[in-house]
Design a protein around this motif. Structure first.
Motif, mmCIF file in Angstrom:
data_model
loop_
_atom_site.group_PDB
_atom_site.id
_atom_site.type_symbol
_atom_site.label_atom_id
_atom_site.label_comp_id
_atom_site.label_asym_id
_atom_site.label_seq_id
_atom_site.Cartn_x
_atom_site.Cartn_y
_atom_site.Cartn_z
ATOM 1 N N LEU A 28 29.986 66.879 58.521
ATOM 2 C CA LEU A 28 28.800 66.193 58.019
ATOM 3 C C LEU A 28 27.741 65.982 59.094
ATOM 4 C CD1 LEU A 28 30.581 63.550 55.772
ATOM 5 C CD2 LEU A 28 29.474 65.682 55.065
ATOM 6 N N SER A 85 30.591 54.589 57.844
ATOM 7 C CA SER A 85 30.146 55.974 57.660
ATOM 8 C C SER A 85 28.820 56.095 56.924
ATOM 9 C CB SER A 85 31.213 56.789 56.937
ATOM 10 O OG SER A 85 32.349 56.931 57.752
ATOM 11 N N GLY A 102 26.054 67.512 55.387
ATOM 12 C CA GLY A 102 25.674 66.107 55.482
ATOM 13 C C GLY A 102 24.384 65.822 54.728
ATOM 14 N N THR A 132 33.828 56.726 64.132
ATOM 15 C CA THR A 132 33.114 57.126 62.913
ATOM 16 C C THR A 132 32.418 58.464 63.109
ATOM 17 O OG1 THR A 132 32.811 54.819 62.309
ATOM 18 C CG2 THR A 132 31.360 56.419 61.242
ATOM 19 N N LEU A 165 25.364 57.740 58.293
ATOM 20 C CA LEU A 165 24.662 58.813 57.583
ATOM 21 C C LEU A 165 23.240 58.397 57.226
ATOM 22 C CD1 LEU A 165 27.543 59.996 55.233
ATOM 23 C CD2 LEU A 165 26.580 61.268 57.162
ATOM 24 N N ARG A 194 37.012 58.893 53.412
ATOM 25 C CA ARG A 194 36.291 59.220 54.648
ATOM 26 C C ARG A 194 34.923 58.566 54.711
ATOM 27 N NH1 ARG A 194 39.482 63.040 57.612
ATOM 28 N NH2 ARG A 194 37.932 62.834 59.237
ATOM 29 N N ILE A 195 34.195 58.526 53.604
ATOM 30 C CA ILE A 195 32.840 57.965 53.675
ATOM 31 C C ILE A 195 32.770 56.545 53.116
ATOM 32 C CG2 ILE A 195 31.715 60.214 53.606
ATOM 33 C CD1 ILE A 195 30.949 59.478 50.657
ATOM 34 N N LEU A 242 33.094 61.932 60.970
ATOM 35 C CA LEU A 242 32.023 62.640 60.256
ATOM 36 C C LEU A 242 31.837 64.049 60.799
ATOM 37 C CD1 LEU A 242 29.469 59.706 59.924
ATOM 38 C CD2 LEU A 242 30.898 60.679 58.114
ATOM 39 N N ASP A 257 34.584 66.313 59.440
ATOM 40 C CA ASP A 257 34.340 66.701 58.050
ATOM 41 C C ASP A 257 33.133 67.625 57.908
ATOM 42 O OD1 ASP A 257 36.510 65.282 57.201
ATOM 43 O OD2 ASP A 257 35.387 63.614 56.360
#
Length: 122
Positions: free
Chosen positions: A70, A28, A91, A61, A32, A22-23, A65, A68
Motif C-alpha cells: 500500500l 493504518s 494504496g 504500521t 493512509l 491490516r487496515i 502497509l 501489503d
C-alpha cells in the motif's frame, strides 16, 4: 495464541478478515489519510501529522502497509539518513473507500455519541 490469531489461522484466505485486520487497526487509516494529503512524506513529517502515535508504532504500521503493497518506502544513502514514504497505486485505489469511511464517521459521530449515552442510561 490470541483468539484473533486462532480465528485468522482458521480462515487464512478470507479477504475480508485479512484486509480489515491490516487496515482496521488504530493507526493504518490515519497513516493512509496523511499520505493522501501529501505526495511524498518523510518519517518525521508523518509523526508530526499524527502526534499521538509513538515512533515504534509508526514504524510498525509503515512496515505493515509496505508489506501489503500500500505504500513505498524509499531510503536515501545520506547523512543524516532520509527516508520517504508514498502511496502505491494499490494504496491510492483504497483511498476512495477511506475517504467515504471518514465522511461517514464525520456525518454520524454526533448521533453515535448520543446513542452510546442513551444505551448507558438504559
Amino acid at each position: 495464541m490470541t483468539r484473533t490469531d486462532v480465528r485468522d489461522s482458521l480462515y487464512p484466505d478470507c479477504p475480508i478478515r485479512n484486509v480489515l485486520s491490516r487496515i482496521g487497526d488504530k493507526w493504518s487509516l490515519l497513516v493512509l489519510f496523511t499520505l493522501e494529503q501529501h505526495r511524498v512524506v518523510r518519517f518525521k513529517e508523518l509523526q508530526r501529522s499524527i502526534p499521538d502515535i509513538s515512533q515504534k508504532m509508526l514504524t510498525t504500521t509503515l512496515k505493515t502497509l509496505e508489506a501489503d503493497g500500500l505504500l513505498l518506502r524509499k531510503a536515501y544513502p545520506e547523512v543524516p539518513p532520509r527516508v520517504e514514504y508514498e502511496l502505491t497505486e494499490r494504496g491510492k485505489s483504497l483511498l476512495p473507500f477511506v475517504d467515504n469511511l471518514i465522511g461517514w464517521a464525520l456525518d454520524n459521530m454526533g448521533d453515535i455519541v448520543e446513542a452510546r449515552k442513551a444505551y448507558l442510561l438504559k
